[in-house]
Structure formats: structure tokens, C-alpha cells
Motif scaffolding. Sequence first.
Motif, PDB file in Angstrom:
ATOM      1  N   ASP A 236       8.923 -20.979   7.654  1.00  0.00           N
ATOM      2  CA  ASP A 236      10.430 -20.147   8.407  1.00  0.00           C
ATOM      3  C   ASP A 236      10.986 -21.392   8.766  1.00  0.00           C
ATOM      4  O   ASP A 236      12.446 -21.947   8.262  1.00  0.00           O
ATOM      5  N   TRP A 237      10.404 -22.701   9.925  1.00  0.00           N
ATOM      6  CA  TRP A 237      10.798 -23.436   9.785  1.00  0.00           C
ATOM      7  C   TRP A 237      11.246 -24.943   8.375  1.00  0.00           C
ATOM      8  O   TRP A 237      12.321 -25.225   8.826  1.00  0.00           O
ATOM      9  N   MET A 238      10.383 -24.340   7.861  1.00  0.00           N
ATOM     10  CA  MET A 238      10.028 -25.268   6.587  1.00  0.00           C
ATOM     11  C   MET A 238      11.101 -24.864   6.348  1.00  0.00           C
ATOM     12  O   MET A 238      11.475 -25.827   5.813  1.00  0.00           O
ATOM     13  N   ARG A 239      11.378 -23.877   5.949  1.00  0.00           N
ATOM     14  CA  ARG A 239      12.427 -24.169   5.080  1.00  0.00           C
ATOM     15  C   ARG A 239      13.922 -23.855   5.435  1.00  0.00           C
ATOM     16  O   ARG A 239      14.997 -24.299   4.922  1.00  0.00           O
ATOM     17  N   LYS A 240      14.224 -24.148   6.895  1.00  0.00           N
ATOM     18  CA  LYS A 240      15.364 -24.380   7.125  1.00  0.00           C
ATOM     19  C   LYS A 240      16.152 -26.037   7.363  1.00  0.00           C
ATOM     20  O   LYS A 240      17.140 -26.567   7.033  1.00  0.00           O
ATOM     21  N   ASP A 241      14.320 -26.206   7.080  1.00  0.00           N
ATOM     22  CA  ASP A 241      14.914 -27.993   7.596  1.00  0.00           C
ATOM     23  C   ASP A 241      15.266 -28.920   5.962  1.00  0.00           C
ATOM     24  O   ASP A 241      15.701 -29.592   5.536  1.00  0.00           O
ATOM     25  N   LEU A 242      14.407 -27.703   4.689  1.00  0.00           N
ATOM     26  CA  LEU A 242      14.599 -27.867   3.403  1.00  0.00           C
ATOM     27  C   LEU A 242      15.862 -27.802   2.800  1.00  0.00           C
ATOM     28  O   LEU A 242      16.610 -28.358   2.663  1.00  0.00           O
ATOM     29  N   ALA A 243      16.340 -26.280   3.255  1.00  0.00           N
ATOM     30  CA  ALA A 243      17.977 -26.377   2.865  1.00  0.00           C
ATOM     31  C   ALA A 243      19.149 -27.361   3.595  1.00  0.00           C
ATOM     32  O   ALA A 243      19.964 -27.217   2.775  1.00  0.00           O
ATOM     33  N   ILE A 244      18.558 -28.111   4.925  1.00  0.00           N
ATOM     34  CA  ILE A 244      19.303 -28.828   5.201  1.00  0.00           C
ATOM     35  C   ILE A 244      19.355 -30.029   4.395  1.00  0.00           C
ATOM     36  O   ILE A 244      20.459 -31.076   4.385  1.00  0.00           O
ATOM     37  N   CYS A 245      17.856 -30.461   3.799  1.00  0.00           N
ATOM     38  CA  CYS A 245      17.549 -31.421   3.120  1.00  0.00           C
ATOM     39  C   CYS A 245      18.656 -31.509   0.970  1.00  0.00           C
ATOM     40  O   CYS A 245      18.659 -32.531   1.227  1.00  0.00           O
ATOM     41  N   LEU A 246      18.495 -30.222   1.145  1.00  0.00           N
ATOM     42  CA  LEU A 246      19.439 -30.263   0.247  1.00  0.00           C
ATOM     43  C   LEU A 246      20.825 -30.130  -0.043  1.00  0.00           C
ATOM     44  O   LEU A 246      21.507 -30.638  -0.900  1.00  0.00           O
ATOM     45  N   ALA A 247      20.538 -29.768   0.964  1.00  0.00           N
ATOM     46  CA  ALA A 247      22.869 -29.939   1.157  1.00  0.00           C
ATOM     47  C   ALA A 247      23.397 -30.736   1.580  1.00  0.00           C
ATOM     48  O   ALA A 247      24.029 -31.393   0.602  1.00  0.00           O
ATOM     49  N   GLU A 248      22.551 -31.796   2.374  1.00  0.00           N
ATOM     50  CA  GLU A 248      22.200 -33.566   2.204  1.00  0.00           C
ATOM     51  C   GLU A 248      22.573 -34.130   0.917  1.00  0.00           C
ATOM     52  O   GLU A 248      23.227 -34.595   0.355  1.00  0.00           O
ATOM     53  N   ALA A 249      21.705 -34.114   0.541  1.00  0.00           N
ATOM     54  CA  ALA A 249      21.285 -34.475  -0.460  1.00  0.00           C
ATOM     55  C   ALA A 249      22.182 -34.514  -2.063  1.00  0.00           C
ATOM     56  O   ALA A 249      22.615 -34.859  -2.805  1.00  0.00           O
ATOM     57  N   GLU A 250      22.940 -32.850  -2.354  1.00  0.00           N
ATOM     58  CA  GLU A 250      24.877 -32.970  -2.702  1.00  0.00           C
ATOM     59  C   GLU A 250      25.438 -33.684  -2.408  1.00  0.00           C
ATOM     60  O   GLU A 250      25.953 -34.547  -3.096  1.00  0.00           O
ATOM     61  N   THR A 251      25.107 -34.240  -0.664  1.00  0.00           N
ATOM     62  CA  THR A 251      26.525 -34.724  -0.115  1.00  0.00           C
ATOM     63  C   THR A 251      26.287 -36.215  -0.897  1.00  0.00           C
ATOM     64  O   THR A 251      27.605 -36.822  -0.960  1.00  0.00           O
ATOM     65  N   VAL A 252      25.119 -36.399  -0.313  1.00  0.00           N
ATOM     66  CA  VAL A 252      24.759 -38.546  -1.134  1.00  0.00           C
ATOM     67  C   VAL A 252      24.193 -38.385  -2.336  1.00  0.00           C
ATOM     68  O   VAL A 252      24.851 -39.673  -2.822  1.00  0.00           O
ATOM     69  N   GLY A 253      24.197 -37.399  -3.341  1.00  0.00           N
ATOM     70  CA  GLY A 253      24.259 -37.286  -4.774  1.00  0.00           C
ATOM     71  C   GLY A 253      22.793 -38.112  -5.460  1.00  0.00           C
ATOM     72  O   GLY A 253      22.722 -38.768  -5.919  1.00  0.00           O
ATOM     73  N   ALA A 254      21.360 -37.359  -4.851  1.00  0.00           N
ATOM     74  CA  ALA A 254      20.280 -37.070  -4.607  1.00  0.00           C
ATOM     75  C   ALA A 254      19.746 -36.537  -5.547  1.00  0.00           C
ATOM     76  O   ALA A 254      19.813 -35.572  -4.603  1.00  0.00           O
ATOM     77  N   PRO A 255      19.239 -36.429  -6.731  1.00  0.00           N
ATOM     78  CA  PRO A 255      18.863 -35.317  -7.228  1.00  0.00           C
ATOM     79  C   PRO A 255      16.715 -34.965  -6.237  1.00  0.00           C
ATOM     80  O   PRO A 255      16.641 -36.249  -6.577  1.00  0.00           O
TER      81      PRO A 255
END
Length: 291
Positions: A236-255
Motif C-alpha cells: 500500500d505504501w509502495m503504491r503511494k510512493d510510485l504514484a508520486i514518482c509517476l506524477a513527478e516523471a510527467e512533470t520533468v519529462g522522464a518516461p
Amino acid sequence: MAKLAFLGMGVMGAPMAGHLAKAGHDVTVFNRTAAKAEAWAAQHGGGHAPTPRAAAEGCEIVAACVGNDDDLRSVCLGEDGAFAGMAAGSVFLDHTTVSAGVTRELAEAAKAKEISYVDAPVSGGQAGAENGQLVIMCGGKAEDYQRVEPVMAAYAKQARRMGEVGAGQLTKMVNQICIAGLLQGLSEGLLFAQKAGLDGEAVVDVIQGGAAGSWQMVNRNKTMLAGEYEHGFAVDWMRKDLAICLAEAETVGAPLPGTALVDQFYKDVQAMGGGRWDTSSLMARLQKLAD
């Protein structure tokens, strides 16, 4: 020795605060469920307070380790928030894994009150917190980091300033991205070994010293092979963290195609009832597919 507050008495925060008390610091704690703060104070001899503001009053450094962005806002802001009780010149030290956005938001709110802010997410899990062996990645001004570094030494085996405010959270995102990929690869490798009729532990013993070796392999192979997933950071906590990663990746343009895929695999684990299993439970998903 410093006068400190620690906000959040979960599986990470309670032992971290315990190390501070053991090191001789004057520690007052707060927890949303007051009984946990009271129990900590009874065990460690420190104080406990009814609100973050009350805990923070008179403290040089206020540390926090709570759940997510909203939890962090709730302990920082408002009439009963920590910032309302902190004096100009004090430092807020955040060990929560949160978005870089909320970190920058709260750092600005702190700056308006002349409070310094260091984001300092941790890696090492519950065992690392209990053993005082956490790795801490920090963001903030160099002089602010230098003030909190001796305090963090009570529960860290390594701490490093990675840049300005937000850099700690960005570094933690890299950590979680790498862990997700490692665990998926390890799960596939171990399942393949089992299905091919090999002795999984013998295979690991041979390959862990080579290019395939990792902390996850060394510390999780036996429990994964045994189908035991009660040994660390929850899905559950890992998915919370990965959601943060994926959202930030959209912001910085990292696939991040691999990370996005593994996030969906963790969603499958949750659907299997494994939300509280540790992150190595990716193997349980593969075993279900194979059966």
C-alpha cells in the motif's frame, strides 16, 4: 544535546525518536492517536503533547515522519500545527516520503515564519529505523543540513545533502523506482529457478556475489522462496510512493514505462488481499499466474 519534537509514532517514527532519546536529546512526541505517544513517553522517558504545536514549542528542531502529503500538511499548518509553535530560526526536518510539490509548498510556508526546512526521506524500512541504520537523502540549505546532520546521526548509517529543498524527495523517488524494477526482476528469476527444478537458495548463493547481486536478493530471497511476505515496507505504501514518482516523471519529462508496469503489478497484489504484504510479494502474483 538538543530540545527536539518528533511528530508521528508509527513503525518508523517511534524507533527513530527512541534513538534520539537514547542519544540524550530532550524529546517531546506527538501522534494523532494519543495512546501511541503516551506509550512512547512511558518507554523512553520523554514527553508527549496533545497537538503538533504544543510539541514544537521551544524546540530547536522539529522532525516528522507521517503518512502522506495530507498528513504532513495537517501536522505543519493551522492553529494547532507545528509551524504555529516553532520560533524563528528553528528547523523543520521532514522524514516523510511525500511529493516534491508539497515539500516546496511547506518550505515556503515555513520561510514566511523564518523557519528553516529540510526534506529528508529515509530508506531502510522498519528494520533500519529500529537498528538505527537508515539511509537519509536530504534537501535544503547547506547550513540547515549541517544543523540537523548530528541529530540524524542517532538513527542513520548514512545521510547526505542532495541539493536545495525538494532534492531529498526527488532522490527518494529514484530509490523507489530502482527498488520496483529490482524486485520484479528478482521475483521472475526466483520463480524461474523453482519452475526449472533448481534449488533457489543455491542459485542465489552463486549469483549474489556477481553482477545480479542486490540488497533485495541478499535479504529477501529466502522469504520470497518460502512465500512469506511480512518482512518490510507494505505494498500500500509502495503504491503511494510510485504514484508520486509517476506524477513527478510527467512533470520533468522522464518516461518510466517499467515503473508504471510494476505499479500495476502491485495493484494486482492489492486485489489478491496483499496490501499489507511487503514489496517482495510481487512473487506471489507471479506464482498465482503460474499455477
